[in-house]
Design an enzyme around this catalytic site. Structure first.
Site, PDB file in Angstrom:
ATOM      1  N   GLY A  12       0.781  -1.227   0.000  1.00  0.00           N
ATOM      2  CA  GLY A  12       0.000   0.000   0.000  1.00  0.00           C
ATOM      3  C   GLY A  12       0.812   1.275   0.000  1.00  0.00           C
ATOM      4  O   GLY A  12       0.380   2.290   0.554  1.00  0.00           O
ATOM      5  N   ARG A  65     -15.821 -14.965  -8.907  1.00  0.00           N
ATOM      6  CA  ARG A  65     -15.400 -13.551  -8.873  1.00  0.00           C
ATOM      7  C   ARG A  65     -16.559 -12.663  -8.416  1.00  0.00           C
ATOM      8  O   ARG A  65     -16.381 -11.780  -7.575  1.00  0.00           O
ATOM      9  CB  ARG A  65     -14.919 -13.144 -10.271  1.00  0.00           C
ATOM     10  CG  ARG A  65     -13.942 -12.008 -10.304  1.00  0.00           C
ATOM     11  CD  ARG A  65     -13.528 -11.691 -11.748  1.00  0.00           C
ATOM     12  NE  ARG A  65     -12.562 -12.646 -12.257  1.00  0.00           N
ATOM     13  CZ  ARG A  65     -11.250 -12.505 -12.063  1.00  0.00           C
ATOM     14  NH1 ARG A  65     -10.798 -11.500 -11.340  1.00  0.00           N
ATOM     15  NH2 ARG A  65     -10.389 -13.382 -12.556  1.00  0.00           N
ATOM     16  N   ARG A  91      -6.425  -7.655  -8.166  1.00  0.00           N
ATOM     17  CA  ARG A  91      -7.506  -8.484  -8.690  1.00  0.00           C
ATOM     18  C   ARG A  91      -8.160  -7.770  -9.868  1.00  0.00           C
ATOM     19  O   ARG A  91      -8.389  -6.566  -9.813  1.00  0.00           O
ATOM     20  CB  ARG A  91      -8.565  -8.753  -7.606  1.00  0.00           C
ATOM     21  CG  ARG A  91      -8.021  -9.344  -6.323  1.00  0.00           C
ATOM     22  CD  ARG A  91      -7.377 -10.674  -6.510  1.00  0.00           C
ATOM     23  NE  ARG A  91      -8.323 -11.704  -6.961  1.00  0.00           N
ATOM     24  CZ  ARG A  91      -7.931 -12.898  -7.445  1.00  0.00           C
ATOM     25  NH1 ARG A  91      -6.655 -13.165  -7.569  1.00  0.00           N
ATOM     26  NH2 ARG A  91      -8.829 -13.775  -7.827  1.00  0.00           N
ATOM     27  N   LEU A  93     -11.275  -6.734 -11.800  1.00  0.00           N
ATOM     28  CA  LEU A  93     -12.666  -6.530 -11.385  1.00  0.00           C
ATOM     29  C   LEU A  93     -13.589  -6.744 -12.586  1.00  0.00           C
ATOM     30  O   LEU A  93     -13.251  -6.406 -13.718  1.00  0.00           O
ATOM     31  CB  LEU A  93     -12.834  -5.119 -10.823  1.00  0.00           C
ATOM     32  CG  LEU A  93     -12.055  -4.876  -9.515  1.00  0.00           C
ATOM     33  CD1 LEU A  93     -11.902  -3.385  -9.235  1.00  0.00           C
ATOM     34  CD2 LEU A  93     -12.751  -5.585  -8.345  1.00  0.00           C
ATOM     35  N   HIS A 109      -1.053   2.301 -12.896  1.00  0.00           N
ATOM     36  CA  HIS A 109      -0.474   1.148 -13.573  1.00  0.00           C
ATOM     37  C   HIS A 109       0.988   1.460 -13.874  1.00  0.00           C
ATOM     38  O   HIS A 109       1.296   2.556 -14.376  1.00  0.00           O
ATOM     39  CB  HIS A 109      -1.251   0.876 -14.878  1.00  0.00           C
ATOM     40  CG  HIS A 109      -0.735  -0.276 -15.650  1.00  0.00           C
ATOM     41  ND1 HIS A 109      -1.007  -1.591 -15.309  1.00  0.00           N
ATOM     42  CD2 HIS A 109       0.055  -0.341 -16.754  1.00  0.00           C
ATOM     43  CE1 HIS A 109      -0.413  -2.404 -16.181  1.00  0.00           C
ATOM     44  NE2 HIS A 109       0.239  -1.663 -17.057  1.00  0.00           N
ATOM     45  N   ASP A 145      -6.916  -1.907 -17.882  1.00  0.00           N
ATOM     46  CA  ASP A 145      -5.822  -0.940 -18.118  1.00  0.00           C
ATOM     47  C   ASP A 145      -6.013  -0.140 -19.401  1.00  0.00           C
ATOM     48  O   ASP A 145      -5.051   0.160 -20.112  1.00  0.00           O
ATOM     49  CB  ASP A 145      -4.471  -1.693 -18.179  1.00  0.00           C
ATOM     50  CG  ASP A 145      -4.160  -2.395 -16.873  1.00  0.00           C
ATOM     51  OD1 ASP A 145      -3.468  -3.429 -16.917  1.00  0.00           O
ATOM     52  OD2 ASP A 145      -4.635  -1.917 -15.816  1.00  0.00           O
ATOM     53  N   GLU A 174       5.358   7.106  -9.126  1.00  0.00           N
ATOM     54  CA  GLU A 174       3.960   6.794  -8.812  1.00  0.00           C
ATOM     55  C   GLU A 174       3.499   7.589  -7.588  1.00  0.00           C
ATOM     56  O   GLU A 174       2.398   8.156  -7.564  1.00  0.00           O
ATOM     57  CB  GLU A 174       3.796   5.291  -8.522  1.00  0.00           C
ATOM     58  CG  GLU A 174       3.966   4.402  -9.724  1.00  0.00           C
ATOM     59  CD  GLU A 174       3.753   2.938  -9.371  1.00  0.00           C
ATOM     60  OE1 GLU A 174       2.869   2.611  -8.561  1.00  0.00           O
ATOM     61  OE2 GLU A 174       4.487   2.098  -9.924  1.00  0.00           O
TER      62      GLU A 174
HETATM   63  C1  GRF Z   1       3.683  -1.607  -7.465  1.00  0.00           C
HETATM   64  O1  GRF Z   1       4.358  -2.469  -8.342  1.00  0.00           O
HETATM   65  C2  GRF Z   1       3.069  -0.503  -8.240  1.00  0.00           C
HETATM   66  O2  GRF Z   1       3.818  -0.257  -9.413  1.00  0.00           O
HETATM   67  C3  GRF Z   1       1.714  -1.015  -8.621  1.00  0.00           C
HETATM   68  O3  GRF Z   1       1.335  -1.909  -7.576  1.00  0.00           O
HETATM   69  C4  GRF Z   1       2.515  -2.378  -6.890  1.00  0.00           C
HETATM   70  C5  GRF Z   1       2.412  -2.228  -5.410  1.00  0.00           C
HETATM   71  O4  GRF Z   1       2.093  -0.911  -5.124  1.00  0.00           O
HETATM   72  N1  GRF Z   1       0.808   0.090  -8.719  1.00  0.00           N
HETATM   73  P1  GRF Z   1       1.781  -0.456  -3.598  1.00  0.00           P
HETATM   74  O5  GRF Z   1       3.123  -0.301  -2.919  1.00  0.00           O
HETATM   75  O6  GRF Z   1       0.976  -1.565  -2.942  1.00  0.00           O
HETATM   76  O7  GRF Z   1       1.054   0.839  -3.738  1.00  0.00           O
END
Ligand code: GRF
Length: 199
Positions: A12, A65, A91, A93, A109, A145, A174
């Site tokens: 997270g 699912r 997951r 969705l 992403h 995506d 990110e």
């Molecule tokens: C990372 O690889 C990120 O690039 C992708 O999800 C993975 C874990 O992200 N968005 P986080 O540390 O759980 O936010």
């Protein structure tokens, strides 16, 4: 105040930046952090910041699912979110789930979409000999995506990069990009944010 729920699957780190930015900026309220994994370490990080959490173990549902999503929807709907952010949520969705939040559901992403939707994005960029990589925040639609891009951050690929070193460099961006995009999204501004690599 715009109410924001965040879905995670693991550490997270993106969720943490979003929550910290909302608490600092006051532009939105983090009302829930939920995970498909009760062991996700991000849940404790959210709780430490006073954000309500929930977890529904997807493994109990096998291939059902829809059954998993029906259970996950309970704490989400109870939190009455205006916006739903996927942040390291692993997951896929169903379109039925996405339709309930279409137009107010975001994901980050780790590639420069539309390149490399799906998994192993950094390995694929390296194998293709790309000189640039990065991350994308997009609106979530039924197609994986593929929703409208709300922001991107470009990262140079460096000689000797491995998927791990590239992933670590992208992750830093990110953490910059997602909070910026969420602020704009909450303000009703849909103009894409483009960040170039700064260091
Ligand atoms: C990372 O690889 C990120 O690039 C992708 O999800 C993975 C874990 O992200 N968005 P986080 O540390 O759980 O936010």
């Amino acid at each position: 105040m715009t109410r924001v729920a965040i879905l995670i699957s693991g550490g997270g780190s993106n969720m943490l930046r979003l929550v910290q930015d909302m608490l600092a900026g006051g532009h939105a309220e983090p009302v829930l952090v939920a995970s498909n994994d009760p062991e996700a370490s991000g849940l404790a990080k959210a709780a430490a910041l006073g954000v309500p959490t929930a977890a529904v173990d997807h493994r109990g549902f096998g291939r059902d699912r829809a059954g998993f999503e029906a259970e996950l929807l309970k704490p989400i709907l109870a939190a009455r979110p205006d916006v739903l952010c996927l942040a390291g949520f692993m997951r896929v969705l169903t379109p039925a789930f996405v339709r309930q939040f279409e137009g107010r559901m975001l994901n980050i992403h780790p590639s420069l979409l539309p390149k490399y939707p799906g998994l192993h994005t950094h390995q694929r960029a390296l194998e293709a000999g790309d000189t640039q990589a990065g991350c994308t925040v997009h609106e979530v639609t039924a197609e994986l995506d593929a929703g409208p891009v709300l922001g991107q951050a470009v990262v140079p690929v460096q000689p000797g990069d491995t998927a791990e070193t590239l992933a670590a460099r992208v992750l830093v961006q990110e953490h910059r990009l997602y909070p910026l995009v969420l602020r704009q999204f909450v303000a009703g501004d849909r103009r894409p944010v483009f960040l170039d690599h700064v260091q």
